[in-house]
Design a protein around this motif. Sequence first.
Motif: not given
Length: 83
Positions: A1-12, A20-27
């Motif tokens: 499994m590939l594990v990626l670290a992304r911040k809000i607004g970042e994608s792959f 695939v884009t990270v839109l929001k992180i809530e808890g």
Amino acid sequence: MLVLARKIGESFIIADEIEVTVLKIEGSEVKIGISAPPHVKIYRTEIYRRIVEENLKASNASVEILKEVRVIDKDRRDFGKTS
């Protein structure tokens, strides 16, 4: 499994056509957005597993059960019959 670290607004990108884009992180919940062509089917894992289970059940249906299926669409009533 590939594990990626992304911040809000970042994608792959996957396979040159899916982003695939990270839109929001809530808890403990992460909201992601997926951009893909219409021919790419995207399912949540639990839904995909249910689809697979139902397809397996349907493929194991006996001929007797299938003979009991009623045709609702009158235009398909003669489907498969030769004159």
